[in-house]
Design an enzyme around this catalytic site. Structure first.
Site, PDB file in Angstrom:
ATOM      1  N   THR A  39       0.826  -1.221   0.000  1.00  0.00           N
ATOM      2  CA  THR A  39       0.000   0.000   0.000  1.00  0.00           C
ATOM      3  C   THR A  39       0.852   1.258   0.000  1.00  0.00           C
ATOM      4  O   THR A  39       0.375   2.334  -0.318  1.00  0.00           O
ATOM      5  CB  THR A  39      -0.930   0.028   1.226  1.00  0.00           C
ATOM      6  N   HIS A  74       3.751   0.350   7.909  1.00  0.00           N
ATOM      7  CA  HIS A  74       3.254   1.694   8.254  1.00  0.00           C
ATOM      8  C   HIS A  74       4.327   2.460   9.044  1.00  0.00           C
ATOM      9  O   HIS A  74       4.576   3.630   8.782  1.00  0.00           O
ATOM     10  CB  HIS A  74       1.974   1.561   9.088  1.00  0.00           C
ATOM     11  N   GLU A  88     -29.934  17.066 -13.384  1.00  0.00           N
ATOM     12  CA  GLU A  88     -28.954  18.058 -12.917  1.00  0.00           C
ATOM     13  C   GLU A  88     -29.423  18.919 -11.759  1.00  0.00           C
ATOM     14  O   GLU A  88     -28.606  19.413 -10.983  1.00  0.00           O
ATOM     15  CB  GLU A  88     -28.616  19.023 -14.068  1.00  0.00           C
ATOM     16  N   PHE A 145     -21.584  12.955 -16.378  1.00  0.00           N
ATOM     17  CA  PHE A 145     -21.757  14.249 -15.688  1.00  0.00           C
ATOM     18  C   PHE A 145     -21.316  15.438 -16.539  1.00  0.00           C
ATOM     19  O   PHE A 145     -20.969  16.485 -16.003  1.00  0.00           O
ATOM     20  CB  PHE A 145     -21.007  14.269 -14.345  1.00  0.00           C
TER      21      PHE A 145
END
Length: 1313
Positions: A242, A331, A1244, A781
């Site tokens: 990650t 981490h 919209e 969109f």
């Protein structure tokens, strides 16, 4: 020649089937392997960084310590395929299928209307499925946690949560509980017995997987791992990938050898002692969370202070999938400056247990380690074995704080760990440690400040001194990377103040049990709310709509909440999107090369090194275009000059995506910078740099009116841009045919005819040789109206030049860089009004940042000006608008098309007037609203009756007035938390302002078995247009929907179509489908008359026998619409949609965070074709609008480089951002607009209603400022981010921070509006 050393076989299972990969490449991710090798395309590529959850799958492994099977969700885009040895992977295809058996999760998300475009749905299904495998009856908290790492851009999350809640409890009106099949855990795929045997008797040998560039080594024992680490000290340990994965992708980090500790159980050991807890470095963060939670439940509260602080951050750190993958060791060792755990571990005196061949040693996890000082770091041959976290003691207090752009799945702007030990029974500081993240290149420890405070009593004087010391020690330069410098400085002291209060509160608890103890400072009741963090809660709500008439035939689907046609296919991953189309024979991959300069002359482009690379076939440049290179103002590819960072220069064509990407790095472009470089609207105004003439509308006499009013207020409004963030990035597949220069183009677009025309002019071939196919689009969109034509044309040039099919799929970072978004806006207003709040004159001047080319900027400016008045009748108005030309990628169409930005100015005027009159904003809104039949500023007549109904209904449904009083009461009692409320009316005009754009066509075929194929010119973007079209056809032909089918939108079946946009797709295409069906029925009339008792199939058979055509073209000529800008008048819009929204929020004045308590929306849908789909559109657009106004912030460098290029930096709303109570009502019909069955387009309009949250936040901020006697007006800036809110709630902490003179440094980012 010696044979290369052999790779081991990689063995794992996918959906219960064994996979043996003999020559596996360590650089290949699970996502790529699933999609390309196994053709399991249900798992989607959307961001490539693990930040959106679209590629979520479930991994099952046997835990060597508990001997139980662990199921956990992961993001496949980050998981290296080599890490899966001995694991079982389940994808959405393995959960259930339409052809075999649907899983309850899939069925319920579809039937709950939790899918729109469907691109995110497989990921949502997999997150929920994994949760149910672990907890068949999950709690609400577990459900929210499971979905926290999944993004959706369409639905607004509420129906997704509702579907998940059916496994906990049921609550909604849009679907019936008894329709669902029950969850039966015994029916799930079992863990493969072969893997179980492998796990029970693990092989200890080292596995080696060799790729072209990278070798992956997975040792079976700790001893082997330590030997390998000594042999390859530079090789990193890779656990969850990650941190390493994104760094290798974005920063070009490369490691030829990777060591995987996955098979070494010693690194996952947990040991509990009387004084602390040791956790193996290989434990995932999700496992750490469970371990700590268990320990907290077992031990007395005083011993678990550090554990509870860690747990608090583990709940909001990243998403569930990342927590399942990331290891504790990874981490800590990554030492990211924004790490949420390292500051707490540092103040909690954690110790790192290191191990190497030489033996073991311990080092403290302190500021020296976190700063990376070599003397206290790991030696190259050492690895981190485990982390020891001691218990806390009595009189020791540990707290954790963080503030991010949004509550969940966001990197912290600033975080902190704080710990104090007081001398027993006193308030004297014995030991103090404070560490901050986000305020430097590493975690920063405030050691000096802490030392100076030891021995001081825990009181107000200490607080003042501590703040002064902390600001001196934790200094941040004005140019610091990440920006937000003053905000971060404020958080440094705000967090300490919160800690100060928390410790006092804890001391108060201790004193209860010690009657004769020391007297501690009291916390004022008004301050108590500062101690509470906003909890993450799920959204509940009611959806109201008008039931169909009881006389309506049961077969007639119009007006019923019918499920999206593709809903079940979305949920099973069987819905095919553009990039899911299988690889075509001889297919090549294309990657674009873009400019790194904002304004420069291209001196030379050297392609030689790129063309020499293996697999590279060609590089396409503007010179290869046989026809026209775009238009004079908007070129497809740069020739001689680049106008923005992200301007397309050329495109590499190669055999694989990896080869094409490698080649782009080898292309050498020499530039000569040009002046001026214009980035901001202010720069453009200064340089008189505009894309088109000014647009202006005026009525009455503004100047005269200003002379007669009681008061005048002037102000500014800044609205930031917005990225479309459609889940499916731009993609196209171009397949050249062998004859007549024909091309088949599969493209994700809202306007296939525009793609077809652009390709035609680019290749200089007739339009009739080009067919564009659109099956479905993963969100648009407005961002897929104009841009896909550019990518389609460039890919088509590549296909013609090479003679091969070309696939072009944009990475998320390239998509965000190249395609532009919503226009940022700067507005100035002057408003004249009487003391009673009646507005007599309003003058607004707007400037939008259009970017470097015209695109839709002129139209957006026109629409913005036309819609500025919103719901208000003001007799004297002047609206002016300009589109600025800047050196940024061109901004383009976006849901609402100017209305959400422009109308924010109008509503800001209203709140400014209210503040000056000492009245509530809703009173000013009511006083100035249209009341009777009237004409707009552009002389279009309309009746505001429905607008007023929406307003009154919203006031009533939201219990506005009583809640307004409760908000005021709350604000009197709380100093550091404030509530705010706002109710906003809306008059939204639907459609394009030109008649020709309202035409539509359809083609309906009836086949001899009675089945019907419907084709129309609209595109399925997730808005359910195909579902609605079949509802129309079903009613018109009087046959069940099951007899009807829509295959795709294609320019070969319905030509010359208009973009699916402006909220009228269903209106106009519905009329065309209706027309075609009526033509067919007219032809069938004589046959039906002759045999009225016959079946549909009988009639069709008879029609065929009698040679009656069973195919018809339907056509709708469009609504009349025109606008004369010379005269400033016209009838530009077919009709209006009215609505109102009321929102209530609570703001934390110390951090700038806010919580959305409740939203009520009343929307005028007239006679909804499908209330489930329409409510979904309202909710989705509202949440998208809420994102625009609160969290979605685009950051640009002063050189015009976009920083926000993925979900890590750009925050769209998550499931935790939905209002706790979210109610939507469709107003029962009253008018009859000129539309199909009197329905209205709602795609919209809901966007602007998201501003009710913005104005509720500004209402809360205004309450805080009034209480603090901060009188001067604050400039309205959208989005209302935590930074803006915190700094606007001016107080003693914002006053004490150092401020930099802007002239003395170059900021990291600049506001472009």
């Amino acid at each position: 020649m010696p044979c290369p050393p052999k790779s081991d076989d990689l063995v794992f299972f996918v959906n219960g089937r064994k996979v043996i990969e003999r020559n596996v490449d360590p650089e290949v991710t699970l996502l790529s392997f699933l999609r390309k090798n196994l053709r399991l395309t249900g798992t989607k590529y959307a961001c490539g960084r693990g930040g959106c959850g679209a590629c979520t799958v479930m991994v099952s492994k046997r835990d060597p310590l508990s001997a139980k099977i662990r199921h956990f969700s992961i993001t496949a885009c980050l998981v290296p395929i080599c890490s899966l040895y001995g694991a079982a992977v389940t994808t959405v295809e393995g959960v259930g299928s339409i052809n075999t058996r649907l899983h309850p999760v899939q069925e319920r998300i579809a039937k709950s209307h939790g899918t729109q475009c469907g691109f995110c749905t497989p990921g949502m299904v997999m997150s929920m499925y994994t949760l149910l495998r672990n907890h068949p009856q999950p709690s609400e908290e577990q459900l929210l946690e499971a979905l926290g790492g999944n993004l959706c851009r369409c639905t607004g999350y509420r129906p997704i949560l509702a579907s998940g809640r059916t496994f906990c409890v049921i609550c909604t009106e849009l679907f019936a509980e008894d329709e669902f099949q029950p969850l039966d855990p015994t029916q799930e795929l079992i863990f493969p017995p072969e893997l179980l045997r492998m796990a029970e008797k693990p092989e200890k040998q080292t596995l080696i997987f060799r790729g072209e560039r990278v070798t992956w080594i997975s040792p079976g024992t700790l001893k082997d791992l330590l030997e390998l680490k000594a042999k390859h000290p530079e090789a990193p340990l890779i656990s969850g990938n990650t941190s390493l994965g994104p760094a290798m992708k974005s920063q070009g980090h490369f490691y030829p050898i990777l060591l995987s500790p996955a098979r070494i159980s010693e690194l996952s050991m947990v040991s509990k002692t009387s004084d602390g807890l040791t956790i193996g470095a290989g434990c995932s963060l999700a496992q750490v969370k469970d371990i700590l939670a268990e320990r907290v439940s077992e031990l007395p509260e005083e011993k678990t202070q550090t554990y509870r602080a860690l747990l608090k951050h583990l709940r909001s750190l990243a998403g569930q999938q990342i927590r399942n993958m990331a290891s504790l060791g990874g981490h800590i060792i990554s030492r990211h400056c924004y790490s949420d755990l390292n500051p707490i571990l540092a103040v909690g005196n954690a110790t790192l247990n290191l191990i190497s061949e030489e033996g073991t040693r311990q080092i403290p996890l302190n500021e020296h380690f976190l700063a990376g000082l070599a003397s206290v770091d790991l030696k190259p041959e050492e690895i981190l074995e485990s982390v020891y976290i001691p218990h806390s003691q009595k009189w020791e207090f540990v707290s954790a704080f963080r503030q991010a752009q949004c509550q969940q799945n966001a990197l912290a702007d600033v975080n902190a760990g704080m710990r104090v030990v007081l001398k027993e029974g006193t308030d004297t500081i014995k030991d103090l440690s404070i560490a901050y993240g986000g305020v430097g290149a590493a975690t920063v420890s405030a050691q000096k400040s802490c030392q100076q405070l030891v021995g001081r009593p825990w009181n107000e004087l200490m607080l003042e001194e501590a703040c002064r010391l902390l600001l001196e020690e934790v200094s941040l330069p004005g140019w610091a990377p990440g920006g937000k410098v003053e905000f971060k400085r404020t958080l440094v002291v705000s967090f300490f103040f919160k800690f100060y209060l928390e410790v006092l509160q804890e001391l108060k608890k201790l004193v209860k049990f010690m009657p004769d103890s020391h007297h501690y400072p009291e916390i004022s009741d008004q301050f108590l709310s500062a101690l509470e963090d906003f909890p993450i809660t799920g959204s509940q709500g009611v959806q109201r709509y008008q039931r169909v008439d009881s006389h309506q035939s049961l077969q007639d689907p119009v007006g019923r909440p019918i499920m999206h046609l593709s809903g079940l296919k979305h949920a099973t991953g069987e819905a095919i999107f553009c990039d899911d189309i299988p690889m075509v024979d001889r297919e090549l991959f294309m990657v674009l090369v873009t400019s790194t300069r904002a304004h420069a002359k291209i001196i030379s482009v050297d392609l030689s090194q790129a063309l020499d690379l293996p697999g590279v076939i060609d590089v396409i440049t503007a010179e290869d275009i046989p026809g026209t290179n775009g238009t004079e103002d908007d070129k497809l590819m740069a020739v001689d000059e680049v106008l923005c960072v992200g301007h397309i220069i050329c495109a590499v064509v190669a055999e694989t995506e990896l080869q094409a990407k490698s080649a782009t790095e080898k292309i050498k472009i020499t530039y000569e910078d040009l002046e001026p470089v214009i980035i901001t609207i202010n720069d453009a105004i200064k340089h008189n740099s505009f894309l088109c003439p000014e647009k202006k509308l005026e009525q009455g006499n503004v100047e005269e009116a200003f002379e007669k009013v009681d008061q005048i207020v002037e102000g500014e409004v800044h609205v930031g841009g917005q990225e479309h963030f459609y889940m499916e990035t731009q993609r196209v597949l171009v397949i050249p045919k062998t004859e007549d220069k024909e091309l088949d183009i599969y493209v994700s677009t809202q306007d296939p005819a525009h793609v077809q025309k652009t390709v035609s002019s680019t290749l200089n071939i007739p339009i009739n040789r080009i067919t564009c196919h659109v099956k479905r689009v993963g969100g648009g969109f407005g961002g897929k109206v104009g841009r896909p034509a550019v990518f389609g044309a460039i890919a088509a040039v590549g296909a013609i030049k090479t003679g091969h099919p070309i696939r072009l799929v944009l990475d998320r970072k390239d998509d965000m860089l190249i395609t532009g978004g919503r226009h940022p806006l700067f507005g100035k207003y002057k408003v004249g009004f009487m003391n009673n709040g009646r507005i007599k004159a309003l003058d607004i001047e707007c400037f939008v940042n259009g970017g470097c080319m015209l695109d839709d900027s002129e139209l957006v400016t026109e629409f913005l000006i036309l819609k500025l008045e919103n719901a208000y009748k003001i007799r004297n108005l002047r609206f002016r608008g300009r589109a600025c030309m800047t050196n940024l990628p061109s901004n383009t169409a976006f849901r609402g098309f100017g209305f959400p930005q422009g109308t924010l100015i109008t509503e800001s005027c209203i709140t400014a007037v209210a503040a000056k009159c000492g009245l509530l904003p809703e009173k000013i809104r009511e006083k100035n609203m249209y009341k009777t039949v009237d004409k707009t500023i552009y002389k279009q007549a309309f009746s505001p009756e429905t607008l007023i109904r929406c307003w009154n209904e919203c006031l009533d449904k939201s219990s506005f007035h009583s809640r307004r009083m409760q908000v005021e009461e709350f604000n009197k009692k709380n100093y550091w938390k404030k509530k705010g409320m706002a109710i906003i009316p809306m008059k939204f005009s639907v459609g394009f302002a030109a008649t020709s754009y309202h035409q539509a066509a359809a083609l309906v075929h009836i086949y001899t078995d009675g089945s019907v194929l419907v084709t129309h010119g609209g595109n399925e973007l997730g808005q359910g247009i195909h579902t609605k079209m079949l509802q129309v056809a079903s009613r018109e032909l009087n046959i069940p929907m099951s007899s009807l089918h829509i295959c795709e939108t294609s320019t070969a079946t319905v030509p010359n179509t208009i973009a699916t946009a402006a909220s009228i797709g269903s209106d106009v295409n519905g009329r065309a489908v209706q027309n075609a069906c009526q033509i067919l029925l007219k032809r069938l009339e004589p046959i039906i008359k002759k045999n009225p008792e016959g079946t549909w199939e009988d009639w069709i058979e008879a029609a065929f026998e009698q040679r009656i055509s069973l195919s018809a073209t339907g056509y709708f000529r469009g609504y009349k619409a025109f606008m004369d800008w010379e005269k400033g008048e016209g009838d530009p819009f077919p009709y209006y949609v009215y609505g109102a929204a009321c929102s209530e929020v609570e703001v934390d004045c110390l951090t700038g965070a806010h919580k959305k308590i409740r939203t009520d929306i009343v929307m005028d849908a007239c006679c909804s074709l499908n209330p489930a789909i329409d409510i979904g559109q309202v909710e989705g657009s509202f949440i998208q609008g809420m994102g625009l106004y609160t969290t979605e912030e685009l950051k640009y460098s002063p050189e015009g480089v976009l920083y926000s290029r993925g979900p890590d930096e750009y925050k769209i709303p998550t499931i935790a951002d939905v209002p706790e109570e979210f109610n939507v009502s469709l107003l029962p019909s009253s008018q009859t607009p000129p539309t199909i069955y009197s329905s209205k387009g709602l795609g919209e309009s809901g966007m602007f209603l998201g501003s009710s949250v913005f104005f509720a936040i500004t209402d809360a901020v205004a309450a805080a400022r009034r209480e603090r006697d901060t009188v001067e007006d604050f400039t309205v800036r959208s989005p209302a981010t935590p930074e803006w809110v915190r700094m606007a709630c001016a107080d003693r902490f914002t006053e004490m921070i150092p401020r930099d003179d802007p002239k003395t440094f170059r900021p990291w980012s600049i506001p472009i509006a």
